[in-house]
Design an enzyme around this catalytic site. Structure first.
Site, short mmCIF file in Angstrom:
data_model
loop_
_atom_site.label_atom_id
_atom_site.label_comp_id
_atom_site.label_asym_id
_atom_site.label_seq_id
_atom_site.Cartn_x
_atom_site.Cartn_y
_atom_site.Cartn_z
N SER A 180 0.83 -1.19 0.00
CA SER A 180 0.00 0.00 0.00
C SER A 180 0.88 1.26 0.00
CB SER A 180 -0.96 -0.04 1.19
OG SER A 180 -1.97 0.94 1.09
N ASP A 189 -10.30 -3.87 -4.69
CA ASP A 189 -9.48 -2.85 -4.03
C ASP A 189 -9.55 -1.55 -4.81
OD1 ASP A 189 -7.55 -1.40 -2.65
OD2 ASP A 189 -5.86 -2.62 -3.33
N HIS A 241 -7.98 -5.29 -0.26
CA HIS A 241 -6.75 -4.58 0.06
C HIS A 241 -6.19 -5.03 1.41
CE1 HIS A 241 -3.93 -1.21 -0.21
NE2 HIS A 241 -4.06 -1.12 1.09
#
Length: 367
Positions: A198, A298, A328
């Protein structure tokens, strides 16, 4: 965890999740509800069950809490879903950050006493605002154990106390520290890669971009030999189509991404800086080989895949995998079900190959 002793409620939640994850798939489907299908993909059964449990137990989400409480909540959640994969050695240390020492943690696999290992410099997720060494522990352990490499997890500075570019500067400095302290770390200075999930995937991509750009005019400048990007943030300037498809109810929400961006950037205009949004960089040629993993459900899916395509078009060797049925951040859930460990096992293979030969895994498709 902010405390060495987990809360009783966290222990109970951990036990319940592990019990439910071990149930037969038909039972999980019965509890989780009818299959969720979006954009031609079906949400994995165990993932849908987990999301339903989160909805039933939902309290105040982190972006609506005072920042210290939000950070504590994320650390607790990471402990609940993570697993402490056994490794040969774990050592806390400090690395030279951009403006002083920053905490880090070095993981070494079993059966490698005194060996000079390839190294992954790893940056945790959390939107540049949350997370830390504890949140990255389960992934760091898994990759060290299964790829047979050392992992240096970096506790870079967080916004809003330290907005952009503090985290970027720390990430570049941590990579440079690994190169210059290779003897002390017991690693091969010519086999150092960067990776993250991320926001951490963003930092890994940006370290690669910044060092490659610098090396164009200073060839002696060290550059990572590989990039491992899990569900990376690559464009904070634009909301891609996956925001429309998955913006609410699937773990990471559009509102949370807005909250992260507003904490990270002191000026919205900074979003077009390639060191914030590497997808916007003019020249991606010469970047290290990469493995890019995205989640099918996501908000960040499309920008991660767009970055992989742009790197490939620029001549970079890129392996990609879209894990169609997950959400995610699921790679952190190594202690719950099989989805996380399946995704990480493939990434560990790509990492091992990438660090040892600088050639990524071939495209895994999955689309």
């Amino acid at each position: 965890m902010t405390s060495s002793t987990p809360h009783l409620t966290d222990r109970v939640a951990r036990a319940v999740l592990r019990t439910l994850a071990a149930l037969p798939r038909p039972v999980q489907r019965l509890i989780g509800g009818r299959p969720l299908r979006i954009d031609g993909a079906e949400l994995d059964t165990e993932v849908q069950l987990g999301l339903r449990l989160m909805t039933l137990a939902a309290g105040t989400t982190f972006e609506k809490l005072p920042l210290p409480q939000g950070r504590e909540q994320i650390d607790r959640e990471a402990w609940i879903v993570g697993a402490a994969t056994e490794v040969g050695d774990v050592r806390d240390l400090s690395v030279d950050g951009a403006d002083g020492p920053i905490p880090a943690r070095l993981y070494r696999p079993h059966h490698q006493p005194g060996a000079r290992l390839p190294l992954l410099v790893y940056f945790h997720g959390g939107g540049f605002v949350l997370g830390g060494l504890g949140a990255a522990d389960s992934v760091s352990r898994f990759l060290a154990a299964n790829a047979g490499v050392a992992v240096l997890s970096v506790d870079y500075r967080l916004a809003p106390e330290h907005p952009f570019p503090a985290g970027v500067n720390d990430a570049v400095a941590a990579f440079d520290h690994a190169v210059t302290h290779a003897d002390e770390l017991g690693i091969d200075p010519g086999a150092i890669g960067v990776g993250g999930e991320s926001a951490g995937g963003n930092l890994a991509a940006v370290v690669s971009l910044a060092t490659t750009n610098e090396a164009r005019t200073r060839p002696e400048r060290p550059v990572p030999c590989f990039q491992l990007l899990f569900m990376p943030v690559t464009d904070l300037s634009t909301k891609h189509r996956s925001y429309e498809l998955f913006g609410d109810g699937l773990f990471l929400t559009e509102a949370q991404m807005d909250w992260y961006r507003d904490h990270y950037l002191t000026d919205p205009a900074l979003a077009v800086d390639p060191l914030v949004s590497p997808l916007l960089a003019e020249d991606l040629s010469g970047l290290p080989p990469a493995y890019v993993a995205t989640a099918g459900f996501d908000v960040l899916r499309d920008e991660g895949e767009a970055y992989a395509r742009r790197m490939r078009a620029a001549g970079v060797a890129v392996g990609t995998r879209r894990h169609r049925g997950i959400v995610h951040g699921l790679v952190n859930a190594t202690g719950v079900g099989h989805a996380a460990t399946t995704a990480l096992a493939e990434a560990a293979g790509a990492l091992q190959l990438g660090l040892r030969s600088s050639v990524p895994a071939t495209d895994g498709g999955g689309r």
